[in-house]
Design a protein around this motif. Sequence first.
Motif, PDB file in Angstrom:
ATOM      1  N   ASP A 121       6.321   2.375   7.794  1.00 11.66           N
ATOM      2  CA  ASP A 121       6.439   0.944   7.616  1.00 11.66           C
ATOM      3  C   ASP A 121       5.060   0.217   7.548  1.00 11.66           C
ATOM      4  O   ASP A 121       4.314   0.399   8.434  1.00 11.66           O
ATOM      5  N   ILE A 122       4.849  -0.289   6.352  1.00 11.96           N
ATOM      6  CA  ILE A 122       3.393  -0.885   6.114  1.00 11.96           C
ATOM      7  C   ILE A 122       3.209  -2.292   6.126  1.00 11.96           C
ATOM      8  O   ILE A 122       4.256  -2.793   5.167  1.00 11.96           O
ATOM      9  N   GLU A 123       2.735  -2.968   6.885  1.00 11.66           N
ATOM     10  CA  GLU A 123       2.544  -4.291   7.003  1.00 11.66           C
ATOM     11  C   GLU A 123       1.334  -4.946   6.704  1.00 11.66           C
ATOM     12  O   GLU A 123       0.129  -4.403   7.487  1.00 11.66           O
ATOM     13  N   PRO A 124       1.096  -5.713   5.604  1.00 16.06           N
ATOM     14  CA  PRO A 124      -0.061  -6.224   5.298  1.00 16.06           C
ATOM     15  C   PRO A 124      -0.588  -7.403   6.119  1.00 16.06           C
ATOM     16  O   PRO A 124       0.350  -8.231   6.867  1.00 16.06           O
ATOM     17  N   LEU A 125      -1.749  -7.261   6.699  1.00 16.92           N
ATOM     18  CA  LEU A 125      -2.463  -8.207   7.654  1.00 16.92           C
ATOM     19  C   LEU A 125      -3.345  -8.931   6.855  1.00 16.92           C
ATOM     20  O   LEU A 125      -3.309  -8.986   5.490  1.00 16.92           O
ATOM     21  N   GLU A 126      -4.316  -9.654   7.365  1.00 15.52           N
ATOM     22  CA  GLU A 126      -5.401 -10.305   6.625  1.00 15.52           C
ATOM     23  C   GLU A 126      -6.360  -9.254   5.939  1.00 15.52           C
ATOM     24  O   GLU A 126      -6.816  -8.294   6.645  1.00 15.52           O
ATOM     25  N   GLY A 146       0.767  -1.174  -0.187  1.00 17.93           N
ATOM     26  CA  GLY A 146      -0.173   0.046   0.150  1.00 17.93           C
ATOM     27  C   GLY A 146       0.800   1.314  -0.103  1.00 17.93           C
ATOM     28  O   GLY A 146       0.322   2.280   0.303  1.00 17.93           O
ATOM     29  N   LYS A 147       2.101   1.161  -0.261  1.00 13.96           N
ATOM     30  CA  LYS A 147       3.127   2.446  -0.324  1.00 13.96           C
ATOM     31  C   LYS A 147       2.489   3.569  -1.357  1.00 13.96           C
ATOM     32  O   LYS A 147       2.275   4.708  -1.199  1.00 13.96           O
ATOM     33  N   THR A 148       2.177   3.014  -2.504  1.00 16.66           N
ATOM     34  CA  THR A 148       1.740   3.806  -3.684  1.00 16.66           C
ATOM     35  C   THR A 148       0.270   4.538  -3.511  1.00 16.66           C
ATOM     36  O   THR A 148      -0.084   5.495  -3.714  1.00 16.66           O
TER      37      THR A 148
END
Length: 156
Positions: free
Chosen positions: A131-136, A46-48
């Motif tokens: 820092d973006i960390e994907p979850l469910e 989801g950075k962009t």
Amino acid sequence: MHLTILGNRTLHWADEADCEADARALAARPALRDAFVELHGPLGAGKTTFARHLLRALGAAGRIKSPTYAVMEPYELPGGTVWHFDFYRFNDAQEWEDAGFRDVFASRGLKLAEWPEKAAGLLPAPDLRVDIEPLEHEARRVTLAACTPRGLELLP
């Protein structure tokens, strides 16, 4: 490069609406105008998307292109210039010099950098590291780390 973290916050985005709301909140902070913000996370994190919401909140109209192939997209906005970088395909330090990125980073304006680790050793210390960390599902855990006094002004 070892970064000193002066403060941090952890956010939870349940969906893209939360991402947009936090981008709007960040855009409202005056210190953002001349900040350097690094965006970290795996492909698809989801950075962009966050960068696009931030650019929209700062006044960008029309299509906001990903700088993946061009490496940099500049925007002249009401509050000043914004440079959006994507170093994913960056391979050569000479490219940094040839493109004039040293001059861009020395100038006033907001700099957003995706994949900054690909330009390690060339970039200055960021004011804010995201820092973006994907979850469910669509959820994300987002850690904001302030690395400068300006970065502290950007924390929620």
